[in-house]
Design an enzyme around this catalytic site. Sequence first.
Site, PDB file in Angstrom:
ATOM      1  CE  LYS A 111       2.306  60.108 -42.135  1.00  0.00           C
ATOM      2  NZ  LYS A 111       3.414  59.363 -42.738  1.00  0.00           N
ATOM      3  CE  LYS A 193       7.823  69.796 -38.478  1.00  0.00           C
ATOM      4  NZ  LYS A 193       8.716  68.730 -38.756  1.00  0.00           N
ATOM      5  CE  LYS A 196      10.110  65.744 -46.006  1.00  0.00           C
ATOM      6  NZ  LYS A 196       9.260  64.844 -45.236  1.00  0.00           N
TER       7      LYS A 196
HETATM    8  P1  ATP Z   1       6.147  66.617 -43.318  1.00  0.00           P
HETATM    9  O1  ATP Z   1       5.730  67.983 -43.749  1.00  0.00           O
HETATM   10  O2  ATP Z   1       5.955  65.564 -44.380  1.00  0.00           O
HETATM   11  O3  ATP Z   1       5.679  66.228 -41.959  1.00  0.00           O
HETATM   12  P2  ATP Z   1       8.659  67.643 -42.406  1.00  0.00           P
HETATM   13  O4  ATP Z   1       9.228  68.693 -43.297  1.00  0.00           O
HETATM   14  O5  ATP Z   1       7.984  68.087 -41.169  1.00  0.00           O
HETATM   15  O6  ATP Z   1       7.728  66.681 -43.234  1.00  0.00           O
HETATM   16  P3  ATP Z   1       9.950  65.209 -41.559  1.00  0.00           P
HETATM   17  O7  ATP Z   1      10.014  64.276 -42.712  1.00  0.00           O
HETATM   18  O8  ATP Z   1       8.923  65.004 -40.503  1.00  0.00           O
HETATM   19  O9  ATP Z   1       9.871  66.717 -42.108  1.00  0.00           O
HETATM   20  O10 ATP Z   1      11.326  65.275 -40.832  1.00  0.00           O
HETATM   21  C1  ATP Z   1      12.556  64.941 -41.416  1.00  0.00           C
HETATM   22  C2  ATP Z   1      13.641  65.461 -40.500  1.00  0.00           C
HETATM   23  O11 ATP Z   1      13.753  66.896 -40.647  1.00  0.00           O
HETATM   24  C3  ATP Z   1      13.398  65.215 -39.027  1.00  0.00           C
HETATM   25  O12 ATP Z   1      14.597  64.764 -38.434  1.00  0.00           O
HETATM   26  C4  ATP Z   1      13.008  66.560 -38.469  1.00  0.00           C
HETATM   27  O13 ATP Z   1      13.461  66.764 -37.162  1.00  0.00           O
HETATM   28  C5  ATP Z   1      13.700  67.542 -39.395  1.00  0.00           C
HETATM   29  N1  ATP Z   1      12.912  68.764 -39.535  1.00  0.00           N
HETATM   30  C6  ATP Z   1      11.742  68.853 -40.184  1.00  0.00           C
HETATM   31  N2  ATP Z   1      11.287  70.113 -40.170  1.00  0.00           N
HETATM   32  C7  ATP Z   1      12.202  70.846 -39.463  1.00  0.00           C
HETATM   33  C8  ATP Z   1      12.295  72.229 -39.090  1.00  0.00           C
HETATM   34  N3  ATP Z   1      11.385  73.100 -39.453  1.00  0.00           N
HETATM   35  N4  ATP Z   1      13.356  72.643 -38.393  1.00  0.00           N
HETATM   36  C9  ATP Z   1      14.305  71.754 -38.047  1.00  0.00           C
HETATM   37  N5  ATP Z   1      14.275  70.450 -38.362  1.00  0.00           N
HETATM   38  C10 ATP Z   1      13.248  69.971 -39.056  1.00  0.00           C
END
Ligand code: ATP
Length: 328
Positions: A111, A193, A196
């Site tokens: 970050k 993966k 968001k």
């Molecule tokens: P960012 O893009 O802001 O990093 P993110 O979509 O990767 O966000 P996080 O906020 O890091 O999501 O994660 C929130 C929860 O969702 C965590 O418990 C993570 O394991 C789950 N998660 C996020 N992306 C995935 C995915 N593609 N598949 C399964 N679980 C996910």
Amino acid sequence: MKIMYSAVQPSGELTIGNYIGAVRNWVRLQNEYDCYYAIADMHAITVRQDPAELRRRTLELAALYIACGLDPAKCALYVQSNVSAHAELCWVLNTLTYVGEASRMTQFKDKSQKHADNINMGLMDYPVLMAADILLYQADFVPVGADQKQHVELARDLAERFNGRYGETFRVPEPLIVKGEARICSLQDPSKKMSKSDENPNASVYLSDDRDTILRKFKRAVTDSDDRIVAAEDKPGITNLLNIYCAFKGCTMSEAEAYFAGMGYGEFKLAVGETVADVLAPIQAEKQRLLSEKDVLAGYLLAGAERAFKASRKTLSKVYRKVGFYRG
Ligand code: ATP
Ligand code: LTN
């Protein structure tokens, strides 16, 4: 009953990856554990947020969680900043955290690079606040994604350090890492993966996407060179779509493969999109209904915060006593 703690930042629209990997699990866990789920708005402001947006997203996220099946009567669903003990315990834990170990955290390094113009103290303190969240509730388990494992480990270290210095106070929590098969990948690059914060809007399906948008995104999803619909290592695109289908349909991979055998990619992608849209439609309707009854929603969050307040005060009083704060 064992205690479960988790939180999510109100920092963007949730994707179907978040739903399968996190939200849906939280819903399952609420029947087996005493669950505390927070909307981590204090963590969210470690990067710049628009105040009105932050407030709106916090409420939206609460509505979404309840619409996905979180029962506010079963678990304590609350907004982190509504319970002051988080900031208070964070301060005490700060005095046990070494600058070196905080600055070595992967997320802090990532970050800091991403927000080079705003490397604030909060960004470095992020994992300590997260440790405070977890330890306040004497959580046994913390369901998180793999990227948060290091933070839960810091929470464990701080719990042990505090207990060692001041006597038994905190339960040492265990991370509960979401398994590989629950990993949903990007529709545009299945080696990544689904996230968001992906810049390509076609890569992620959001829980707020309407039916047409969902169908369009699946139609554009990258596939593989031949035309077989099977899960295989050299077919990441098709495997991801099959995975999504199984997760939303509640079937096994072999059932899905048998069902789609001989079908063309176009028809297959439409079927996956329709399955996802069918599951999301009632969730979206329920979320809208909840948002139209803001008082009811506020009542749920207040009840959650009251429960969290009680549990957190108990731990905080103990901590203050142990460190030698004068209590009158
Ligand atoms: P960012 O893009 O802001 O990093 P993110 O979509 O990767 O966000 P996080 O906020 O890091 O999501 O994660 C929130 C929860 O969702 C965590 O418990 C993570 O394991 C789950 N998660 C996020 N992306 C995935 C995915 N593609 N598949 C399964 N679980 C996910
Ligand atoms: N950092 C986490 C959100 C979070 C959290 C927590 C998770 C804040 N406090 C306590 C588990 C326990 C995230 O970004 N996923």
